[in-house]
Motif scaffolding. Sequence first.
Motif, short mmCIF file in Angstrom:
data_model
loop_
_atom_site.label_atom_id
_atom_site.label_comp_id
_atom_site.label_asym_id
_atom_site.label_seq_id
_atom_site.Cartn_x
_atom_site.Cartn_y
_atom_site.Cartn_z
N GLU A 1 10.18 -1.64 10.62
CA GLU A 1 10.33 -2.52 9.45
C GLU A 1 11.68 -2.30 8.76
OE1 GLU A 1 7.19 -2.18 6.57
OE2 GLU A 1 8.04 -3.73 5.28
N ASN A 2 12.11 -1.06 8.68
CA ASN A 2 13.39 -0.74 8.01
C ASN A 2 14.25 0.26 8.77
OD1 ASN A 2 13.37 -2.21 5.35
ND2 ASN A 2 11.42 -1.12 5.16
N LYS B 1 17.69 -0.45 10.35
CA LYS B 1 18.68 -1.23 9.60
C LYS B 1 19.91 -0.37 9.29
CE LYS B 1 15.20 -4.38 7.75
NZ LYS B 1 14.32 -4.69 6.61
N HIS C 1 15.42 -4.22 15.33
CA HIS C 1 15.63 -5.01 14.12
C HIS C 1 16.42 -4.17 13.13
CE1 HIS C 1 14.57 -7.99 11.02
NE2 HIS C 1 14.32 -6.97 10.23
N ASN D 1 20.57 -11.77 11.92
CA ASN D 1 19.42 -11.96 11.06
C ASN D 1 19.77 -12.87 9.88
OD1 ASN D 1 16.68 -11.45 10.58
ND2 ASN D 1 17.13 -9.82 9.11
N GLU D 2 18.96 -13.92 9.71
CA GLU D 2 19.10 -14.82 8.56
C GLU D 2 20.52 -15.36 8.39
OE1 GLU D 2 17.38 -12.51 5.35
OE2 GLU D 2 15.37 -12.73 6.17
N GLU E 1 7.75 -12.06 12.24
CA GLU E 1 7.45 -11.28 11.02
C GLU E 1 6.30 -11.92 10.25
OE1 GLU E 1 10.98 -10.60 8.64
OE2 GLU E 1 12.21 -10.13 10.40
N TRP F 1 4.03 -8.53 9.88
CA TRP F 1 5.04 -7.74 9.17
C TRP F 1 4.40 -6.64 8.32
CZ3 TRP F 1 9.47 -7.05 10.99
CH2 TRP F 1 10.51 -6.49 10.23
C1 XIL Z 1 11.99 -6.20 4.33
C2 XIL Z 1 11.11 -4.97 4.36
O1 XIL Z 1 9.81 -5.34 4.68
C3 XIL Z 1 11.17 -4.27 3.01
O2 XIL Z 1 10.47 -3.03 3.08
C4 XIL Z 1 12.60 -4.03 2.59
O3 XIL Z 1 12.62 -3.49 1.28
C5 XIL Z 1 13.40 -5.31 2.64
O4 XIL Z 1 13.30 -5.89 3.93
N1 XIL Z 1 13.25 -10.59 6.62
C6 XIL Z 1 13.62 -9.55 7.45
C7 XIL Z 1 13.09 -8.20 7.20
O5 XIL Z 1 14.29 -9.79 8.47
O6 XIL Z 1 13.98 -7.20 7.59
C8 XIL Z 1 12.69 -8.01 5.76
O7 XIL Z 1 12.05 -6.74 5.64
C9 XIL Z 1 11.80 -9.13 5.30
C10 XIL Z 1 12.51 -10.45 5.41
#
Ligand code: XIL
Length: 351
Positions: free
Chosen positions: A72-73, A76, A109, A157-158, A264, A304
């Motif tokens: 999840e993190n 990063k 991710h 991403n995004e 997600e 997610w």
């Molecule tokens: C989010 C996590 O779930 C949180 O814990 C963190 O604080 C912020 O990021 N899109 C994404 C993810 O690609 O990486 C994000 O995850 C949620 C939105």
Amino acid sequence: MSAAAVCVVVFVVAAVTTLVLPGPARIPGGTLPGLADAHGIKLGVAVAVDPLREDPAYREIVTDHYTSMTAENAMKWVHVQPERYAFDWSGPDTVVDFAEDHDLDLRGHTLLWHNQQPAWVAEGHYDADGLRAVMREHIQALLGRYEGRIDSWDVINEPFEDTGTDLRDNLWYRTLGEGYIAEGLWTAHEADPEARLYINEFGVEGGGEKADALYELASGLVADGVPLHGIGFQGHFVHGDVPDDLVENMRRFADLGLDVEISELDVRIPEPVTDEALAAQEDEYRRVVEACLDVSRCVGVSVWGVTDAHSWVPEWFPGHDAALPFDGDDRPKPALTGIHEALGRGRRSAE
Ligand code: XIL
């Protein structure tokens, strides 16, 4: 105690345990991993490092119900390379080792994003060549370390603004222009030629102008021979607002020769969370998994977070909760039944 009495006690304990504990034995018609494998899709879950290390119940939910994991993190930028050249592999190693020990697939991710960047990157004032070097070092370090062990990566991403059709005005775009997307994908491809490389985006799951803009971008990259292999549709939905054209929208991307996946998934419920809403959420989860099963190039659905106690939703969307298939006490919710029923039905039609 007589032998008969012992038998009765054992039987009662077993029956109660079967009723109360989440676990694969409770699911009629096959386990979720068994069904997902049988239909050729991954069923994934985003994990956090601390509970993965410390909480046996958390680990058990992952291994009993899912076939794939995303950090999840932990992977990063801000966590992996908080200072230049100072890599911290402790979190990613925990996730990768766990996945290998339990025969789970892994989604990497994420590499180029506007969030969770350390200050030295975000405020580094690099010129194009300087930022290019930073990008290469980071991508090569991550994909090199885990080469062959991480199946797919969210390289980009995004890339679009939250709403509308413009590319996001992030550090990469500002410094390198639109070409940062192809550069990132090429760099990742060179670092791990076997990895499946993705653009991951939200608000594009159903048709609309943002989805159209992503389609244009993806079409151009494919036409240029850029190593883009898939699109991750994040799937952060609000209860009552899950699009009904998921299949049509994912299919047009698949028709470009790309894999697609829901990367997600969560369905957040506005508070107060009622039994009616949880029951309706079952159908929403069912529909999303069915949509994936109805697109032959859909490779999987990932949720997610492991339980509502670990979800990002309450913090990021105040007034919303209960977005995941397990509640805050590790109990399965109707949403899990929805996933199970969709998988029980299997793939429907070839398009
Ligand atoms: C989010 C996590 O779930 C949180 O814990 C963190 O604080 C912020 O990021 N899109 C994404 C993810 O690609 O990486 C994000 O995850 C949620 C939105």
